[in-house]
Design a protein around this motif. Structure first.
Motif, PDB file in Angstrom:
ATOM      1  N   TYR A  20      -3.912   7.136  -3.283  1.00 31.63           N
ATOM      2  CA  TYR A  20      -3.889   5.957  -2.433  1.00 31.63           C
ATOM      3  C   TYR A  20      -3.864   4.713  -3.330  1.00 31.63           C
ATOM      4  O   TYR A  20      -4.536   4.667  -4.361  1.00 31.63           O
ATOM      5  N   SER A  32       0.847  -1.195   0.000  1.00 37.18           N
ATOM      6  CA  SER A  32       0.000   0.000   0.000  1.00 37.18           C
ATOM      7  C   SER A  32       0.882   1.245   0.000  1.00 37.18           C
ATOM      8  O   SER A  32       2.049   1.205   0.389  1.00 37.18           O
ATOM      9  N   ILE A  46       0.506   5.873   0.317  1.00 35.63           N
ATOM     10  CA  ILE A  46      -0.234   7.127   0.452  1.00 35.63           C
ATOM     11  C   ILE A  46       0.669   8.249  -0.032  1.00 35.63           C
ATOM     12  O   ILE A  46       1.817   8.364   0.419  1.00 35.63           O
ATOM     13  N   LYS A  53      -4.097  13.928  -3.713  1.00 31.50           N
ATOM     14  CA  LYS A  53      -3.862  12.807  -2.806  1.00 31.50           C
ATOM     15  C   LYS A  53      -4.072  11.514  -3.590  1.00 31.50           C
ATOM     16  O   LYS A  53      -5.037  11.383  -4.344  1.00 31.50           O
TER      17      LYS A  53
END
Length: 825
Positions: A399, A369, A371, A397
């Motif tokens: 993700y 993962s 961010i 942003k």
């Protein structure tokens, strides 16, 4: 809590294992070199940076006193398996080829242990009757971490009275034994050693023939194809782009990979004519694996550098049941110190849990993962405004996450079933505004995009004999999407919807692939792949075939052919246009299709040197293009599409890849790779053009040298250099009249001469220098890595200058330097 000088010295002493007084000497030295004011200014605004420098100097200065009794040793453990079925081979012999008397045999489960191995580089060899010996070269043994190897052996097809022993090294072939041409195994150790790798596997493959590197982005362009045409795979599952700040500079690229070399295992990289089990890709496949953690002892890593801070750990969850864990977490230095208001803030996490059982097979839980947060501010002084970008502001942003549960079960010693249930998620939230001279803002872009895939994939592998192995697989992907992209046509106008969709669809695929030994010298790899997109009921059936001929113990010829297809990114299918009554104008688009033909000649010059020559041709058809225009998705670099497309485009990539590689021996290795290619496409206007990524040639020179230093020759100094010469960026000439007539003076290009111009060639230089100090159960490594120290410029387009009234080319020279300290214990 702020640290004073005493607290800092205690921290350095604690981390480096030396006294506070010795650390004080180091700090005073730094004060003399940098001046006391500068030294403590660095401390006040970035204590980690000063700590990093002090740590290295202290370790380098006093590390020699740590080991006086002898060279540190470590354990090499692993398993020997059948290369086709992956079933463990019991009672095989395993030894160190470079150290006489160090050897063992595998147990009933194929496992082996080589204890008391001196730190340094070693060659591990495994052998078993009826199999060709397997050799793993360049194995780095350090004092802090055990080495774990999975050694696959290929069963010999010769009769016992005609056996000709030919050892196979771990660098000669891909891990996937059904690969015929265009395949290369990627070693994790290479990712940390090769210059220009930056601990990033995506940047590492730029040293391979057929790949054109970029400096500002790690997008992988193969044979002139756009980076977004590559497929990323992890643990047998296609995943979203795993790069930080993905798709910002170019679609399919980013700044660096979120997949850390701390947890990655050896992986395969394909540049063409790949086996039947790989689908939904037309340029290449990056098939990555996560390694299992150590199931015998806990091992930890802390790395501090200019780019970020890493923390990794691995160890047993249950020694009795051989269960293990491994994870790595990284946080950017800019985010940690909040430099520049956290303009580029990123973090990532990778992990894998492994649970072998006695009767129910092996289970694993894995995930990755990231961010990302990105912000660009406008120039507040309106007198300095020159370009449109000076008065724009954006905030984004991103993700990404992928994870799953995998299960592998052996029915006997020749058949296995591997099943994975996984999910992937990607999200992008972004917005941008323009400011006028009164500093009033108006939005010109608003983007919200969420994509979730639920995946079930299963593969049955059966080895019928030493001449015949078959794989059959099935994958079902349920795709859920929710996206809305709005853009203002001109400044001060309202946002208009460009792409909008909310719902779900499915991609269903299946394959059957076989490897057949046709006598002693011939191998046939053949299969078929098919896929169906339920969104518009488009389908494709794709044959794949490869033939390999071992003409002599040192020479091999191979020929491979295959058909391939790839669906577009989901936003393309849901483009909205004025006058279409909210209809998705591209919903019926077919797959982009390609045919690959690749010839390969391999020659083993010596045990340490290989030559490979691979000419190829790739023909693309049914490519989405814009009618009566030069636009084609083969050149796509933007993260969005706003026009109606039709499947009438074509493409043609022709070239030759050459690689001469000398494996590490006596501390020296080198690789010279060259690619000459011509990449063309035909747009919706029926005219053939150069593709955007047609650089015509790429030449790489890679070299490295290691020295064993220290009283007991336990420390390793490594110096690595990579030089690249490649054709310059391609671009279209701008149309000045059309630009001046545009309301926002946005530069307009002459699409009738698409990509007809080319900038000067690029000369890119990268280096890596590292020094590893091996103490008993602890290892320190200091490294300096430089990217593009030659200052090669990349070109990004053109902008209208409001002060001069001219159209200026925008370019830049991305030069990155990362200084890092790594502690392993």
């Amino acid at each position: 809590m702020k640290m004073n000088k005493t607290m800092l010295l205690e921290e350095v002493a604690l981390r480096s294992g030396v006294s506070v007084d010795e650390c004080g000497v180091v700090l005073k030295t730094l004060e003399r070199v940098l001046s006391e004011e500068l030294t403590w200014k660095m401390y006040r605004y970035g204590g980690w940076i000063l700590l990093l420098i002090a740590l290295f100097v202290s370790v380098a200065a006093f590390g020699q006193t740590a080991e006086r009794k002898g060279r540190p040793v470590q354990t090499i453990r692993g398993i020997v398996v059948d290369g086709d079925s992956k079933y463990p081979i019991p009672y095989a012999t395993v030894k160190l080829s470079d150290k006489e008397g160090v050897g063992t045999t595998t147990d009933s489960l194929g496992r082996f242990t080589l204890p008391q191995v001196p730190v340094g580089r070693h060659t591990v060899e495994a052998a078993f009757m009826g199999y060709e010996p397997g050799i793993f070269r360049e194995i780095l043994v350090t004092s802090a971490k055990e080495v774990y190897l999975e050694i696959p052996l290929k069963e010999s097809v010769n009769e016992l009275n005609e056996v000709v022993i030919r050892a196979r090294t771990n660098k000669e072939e891909a891990m996937n034994k059904m690969a015929t041409t265009g395949a290369r195994m990627l070693s994790v150790e290479e990712a940390s050693r090769y210059a220009g790798g930056f601990d990033d596997p995506a940047r590492l493959v730029s040293a391979f023939a057929g790949v054109a590197p970029s400096v500002s982005s790690n997008g992988i362009s193969i044979h002139g194809n756009a980076p977004h045409l590559l497929q990323w795979r992890l643990e047998d599952v296609e995943i979203p782009n795993p790069n930080h700040f993905a798709d910002i500079a170019t679609l399919g690229g980013g700044i660096l990979s979120s997949l850390s070399s701390q947890v990655l295992g050896n992986s395969d990289f394909f540049t063409g004519a790949f086996p039947a089990e790989y689908g939904n890709a037309v340029s290449g496949v990056f098939d990555m694996k996560l390694r299992n953690g150590n199931n015998q002892k806990n091992e930890n890593t802390i790395q501090v550098g200019i780019m970020g801070i890493d923390v990794a750990s691995e160890g047993p969850l249950s020694k009795k049941h051989k269960a293990s864990y491994i994870f790595n977490y990284r946080y950017s230095t800019t985010g940690l110190l909040n430099l520049d208001g956290g303009t580029m803030d990123y973090q990532d996490l990778n992990f894998k849990l492994n649970f072998p059982t006695r009767k129910a097979g092996t289970f694993s839980v894995w995930g990755t993962s990231l961010i990302d947060k990105f912000k660009s501010d406008m120039e507040r002084d309106t007198e300095k405004w020159e370009y449109l970008g000076d008065r724009s502001e954006s905030k984004d942003k991103q993700y990404m996450a992928a994870g799953g549960i995998s299960h592998r079960y052996f029915f006997n010693n020749d058949a296995s079933l591997r099943t994975t249930v996984a999910a992937t998620y990607s999200q992008l939230d972004g917005g941008a505004s323009l400011f006028n001279h009164a500093l009033e803002s108006t939005p010109y872009m608003d983007l919200e995009s969420k994509h979730t895939n639920l995946i079930l994939t299963t593969t049955f592998n059966r080895k019928f004999s030493n001449r015949f192995t078959n794989k059959t697989g099935f994958t079902y992907t349920a795709m859920f999407y929710d996206m809305n992209l709005s853009i203002a046509p001109y400044e001060a106008q309202s946002l208009e919807t460009v792409s909008q969709g909310n719902g779900n669809t499915s991609l269903i695929s299946a394959y059957n692939s076989s490897s057949v030994g046709l006598g002693e010298r011939w191998t046939l790899n053949a299969g078929i792949y098919g896929q169906l997109l339920t969104l518009n009921s488009k389908w494709s059936v794709e044959p794949r075939v490869g033939l390999k001929w071992q003409t002599a113990p040192k020479a091999t010829f191979a020929l491979a052919y295959g058909m391939y297809s790839r669906m577009e990114k989901m936003d393309v299918y849901f483009v909205k246009m004025k006058g279409t009554e909210n209809k998705s104008v591209n919903k019926d688009l077919d797959f982009t299709k390609a045919q690959h033909l690749m010839l390969s000649f391999g020659y083993k010059i010596s045990d340490r040197m290989n030559l490979k020559i691979e000419p190829y041709i790739q023909l693309l058809h049914d490519v989405p293009v814009m009618a009566d225009s030069s636009y084609s998705v083969l050149n796509r670099s933007d993260f969005y599409v706003e026009d109606a497309l039709v499947n009438k485009g074509r493409g043609r990539n022709v070239g030759i890849d050459i690689t001469l590689e000398r494996f590490l021996e006596k501390g020296l290795y080198y690789m010279i790779s060259g690619s000459w290619f011509d990449s063309r496409y035909r747009g919706g206007d029926g005219v053939w053009y150069n593709t955007k990524f047609n650089r015509n040639y790429v030449i790489n020179g890679l070299i490295g040298k290691e020295w064993m230093l220290g009283r007991n020759k336990q420390n390793i100094l490594s110096v690595n250099l990579k030089l690249t010469l490649q054709g310059g960026d391609r671009y279209s000439p701008f149309d000045r009249e059309a630009t001046m007539n545009h309301p926002d003076k946005e530069v307009q290009y002459d699409e009738t001469k698409a990509f007809s111009k080319q900038y000067s060639p690029m000369f890119i230089g990268n280096y890596t220098v590292s020094y590893r100090i091996n103490k008993r159960k602890v290892s320190h490594e200091f490294a300096v890595k430089g990217l593009n120290f030659t200052g090669a410029k990349e070109h990004y387009g053109h902008e209208y200058n409001v002060k001069t009234g001219k159209i200026d080319a925008t370019d830049g020279s991305t030069v990155l330097t990362n200084v890092s300290y790594k502690l392993e214990f």
